[in-house]
Write an enzyme that holds these catalytic residues in place. Structure first.
Site, PDB file in Angstrom:
ATOM      1  N   SER A 191       1.222  -1.006  -0.049  1.00  0.00           N
ATOM      2  CA  SER A 191       0.179  -0.261   0.200  1.00  0.00           C
ATOM      3  C   SER A 191       0.345   0.787  -0.243  1.00  0.00           C
ATOM      4  O   SER A 191       1.346   1.253  -0.931  1.00  0.00           O
ATOM      5  CB  SER A 191      -0.894   0.165   1.013  1.00  0.00           C
ATOM      6  OG  SER A 191      -2.059   1.215   1.176  1.00  0.00           O
ATOM      7  N   GLU A 315      -9.483  -5.005  -4.464  1.00  0.00           N
ATOM      8  CA  GLU A 315      -8.214  -3.867  -3.637  1.00  0.00           C
ATOM      9  C   GLU A 315      -9.657  -2.771  -2.891  1.00  0.00           C
ATOM     10  O   GLU A 315      -9.591  -2.976  -1.466  1.00  0.00           O
ATOM     11  CB  GLU A 315      -7.520  -2.757  -4.174  1.00  0.00           C
ATOM     12  CG  GLU A 315      -6.504  -3.782  -5.015  1.00  0.00           C
ATOM     13  CD  GLU A 315      -5.806  -4.155  -4.336  1.00  0.00           C
ATOM     14  OE1 GLU A 315      -5.783  -3.785  -3.371  1.00  0.00           O
ATOM     15  OE2 GLU A 315      -4.656  -4.518  -4.573  1.00  0.00           O
ATOM     16  N   HIS A 409      -7.834  -5.497  -0.249  1.00  0.00           N
ATOM     17  CA  HIS A 409      -6.288  -4.818   0.105  1.00  0.00           C
ATOM     18  C   HIS A 409      -5.660  -5.738   1.162  1.00  0.00           C
ATOM     19  O   HIS A 409      -6.718  -6.101   2.108  1.00  0.00           O
ATOM     20  CB  HIS A 409      -6.842  -3.287   0.506  1.00  0.00           C
ATOM     21  CG  HIS A 409      -5.328  -2.594   0.481  1.00  0.00           C
ATOM     22  ND1 HIS A 409      -4.821  -2.447  -0.443  1.00  0.00           N
ATOM     23  CD2 HIS A 409      -5.396  -2.328   1.530  1.00  0.00           C
ATOM     24  CE1 HIS A 409      -3.598  -1.240  -0.242  1.00  0.00           C
ATOM     25  NE2 HIS A 409      -4.182  -1.275   0.953  1.00  0.00           N
TER      26      HIS A 409
END
Length: 501
Positions: A191, A315, A409
């Site tokens: 990330s 995600e 995610h």
């Protein structure tokens, strides 16, 4: 106990299960007092033995971001420029490859003390050394207050990025003492930590400090122009209750949490006003960071080291359920798509997502916009200059499907760190999927470790090229696919990141 002599003094770690650990080793002086908002400075050497058996502070952030367990939170403080080292307990006849992990959290939250990031399973399974680091976040790491500098008290830019460089410099000076090879360093992150990997590729000061990179779900085109960075800093100063004339004094004297709250409040307001703009990010200051990471990479100005880059299939679902920062609703997507591209761009993107404006389809489109879309651009651009490998993570055990998040995610962190038997890993597979988790764990770790040792993943994973766009689809049964979601990739072409002014 395990004593190591570093360039700054002797540090004492401890024996864990099959590994040796050193925690919260300082890689720069505490950025407090006169060093607040200044570039990281050298550590003051110490006499005697420094205990490195417990974690110190997490970087300044909202308390919830430093959660390290059920009802357990790491204390936060400006004095948090530290890193951790994990090595196999068995001696090695040759220096070991080094992996340096940069945590995510939107450049606002996170800590290297999170148990998931320990790196012990990677270290033992791959015979490598794992380093994890803290860096300044939010107000203290990613807001450029340089406009308010005075001759007596300057304020530096890109402090979180400078911290990461300082940590890599520490690795170069010291990792040999721990049995590591300073000539074989791989940086990897997830990330915002993956964006940091790309930012380091574009940072001249980082040249030679690492030799390959792995970017897991990077929001690859994050970044603020110098003009937007100044405008955002002005708004933060205003939220702090200061004026341009009093800003320097306020930034020097205000309490750390007062500054943090002012910046968090301003950031949240910008996220509502400008869907798709994330103001807490590196600033293209023309000096320390001459170009945005994505521009440097696609133009060939970045460091030409081997790169693995990829995203997860779902995600956006994590953010749609638990946060509201991303453009994952039809309303926000409409504002994002029509702002610069007009109706033509919106109709093109909508056509690539059958079922839109169904809420679930909007979530997929929003997640693709933030993570997948720019990552494909980076993969294509970097592949012109250095070996590049692309993946997509599709594995979603039944519990995650039932929860409505799928392969969302950060879920790839469980197999990357080999944490299937951790509490969160067991929760992911409580309704089935243990065999699949074992399979994707092998895929990640075998490829990541091969890449760290040689600069190439396993031979079964070919390099990415613009003509074929071969992508490793990591799932219970892993496969290769050329140019996955081609129609969506083409539809997103031409969209630009929003600006603040």
């Amino acid at each position: 106990m395990s004593d190591i002599t570093t360039a700054d003094g002797v540090v004492r770690g401890y024996r864990g299960r099959r590994v040796l650990r050193w925690r919260s080793l300082p890689y720069a002086a505490p950025p407090v007092g006169d060093l607040r908002f200044r570039a990281p400075q050298p550590v003051a050497p110490w006499a005697g033995v420094r205990e490195a058996t417990a974690f110190g502070f997490a970087a300044m952030q909202h308390r919830a971001g430093a959660r390290i367990g059920p009802r357990r939170y790491q204390p936060t403080n400006e004095d948090a420029l530290t890193l951790n080292v994990v090595t196999p307990i068995e001696p090695s006849s040759a220096p070991r490859p080094v992996l340096v992990f940069i945590h995510g959290g939107g450049y606002l939250t996170g800590t290297s003390a999170l148990g998931l990031y320990s790196g012990a399973r990677l270290a033992v399974g791959g015979d490598v050394i794992v380093v994890s680091l803290n860096y300044r976040l939010g107000a203290f790491g990613y807001v450029d207050f340089g406009e308010f500098s005075t001759p007596e008290r300057p304020f530096d830019s890109n402090l979180g990025l400078r911290d990461q460089v300082a940590a890599l410099e520490w690795v170069q000076r010291n990792i040999a003492a721990f049995g590591g090879d300073p000539g074989n360093v791989t940086i990897f992150g997830e990330s915002a930590g993956a964006h940091a990997v790309l930012s380091l590729l574009a940072t001249p000061a980082a040249e030679g400090l690492f030799h390959r990179g792995i970017a897991q779900s990077p929001p690859a085109d994050w970044g603020m122009s110098a003009e937007d960075g100044r405008a955002f800093a002005r708004r933060c100063v205003d939220a702090l209750g200061a004026t341009p004339d009093t800003a320097a004094k306020a930034l020097i004297t205000a309490g750390a949490n007062d500054i943090r709250r002012a910046v968090d409040k301003t950031s949240n307001k910008v996220l509502r006003e400008r869907p798709g703009l994330f103001p807490i990010a590196p600033v293209v200051d023309g000096d320390y960071l001459p170009q945005s990471p994505i521009d440097a990479i696609t133009s060939g100005a970045a460091h030409k080291v081997p790169l693995i880059i990829g995203t997860n299939r779902d995600e956006g679902t994590l953010f749609a359920k638990f946060a509201d920062e991303l453009p994952t609703t039809p309303g926000r997507l409409h504002a994002l798509l029509t702002r610069d591209g007009g109706a033509e761009l919106e109709s093109r993107v909508v056509a690539a997502y059958p079922g839109y404006p169904d809420a679930k389809v909007a979530v997929r489109a929003g997640g693709d916009y933030v993570f997948w879309r720019p990552s494909v651009t980076v993969a294509a651009g970097h592949s012109r200059y250095a070996p590049t490998y692309s993946y997509r993570y599709d594995f979603a055990p039944r519990a995650l499907r039932l929860a409505g998040v799928g392969a969302t995610h950060a879920t790839e962190l469980i197999p990357v760190f080999g944490a299937a038997n951790s509490p969160i890993g067991r929760a992911f597979t409580a309704a089935g999927g243990r065999r699949g988790m074992q399979s994707v764990t092998r895929q990640f770790q075998d490829n990541w470790l091969a890449f760290a040792k040689t600069g190439r993943p396993l031979p079964s994973w070919p390099a990415y090229t613009e003509d074929r766009r071969t992508t490793l689809i990591i799932d219970e049964i892993t496969r290769l696919e050329n140019d996955p979601d081609k129609a969506k990739r083409i539809a997103w072409q031409g969209i630009r990141v929003p600006t603040l002014i």
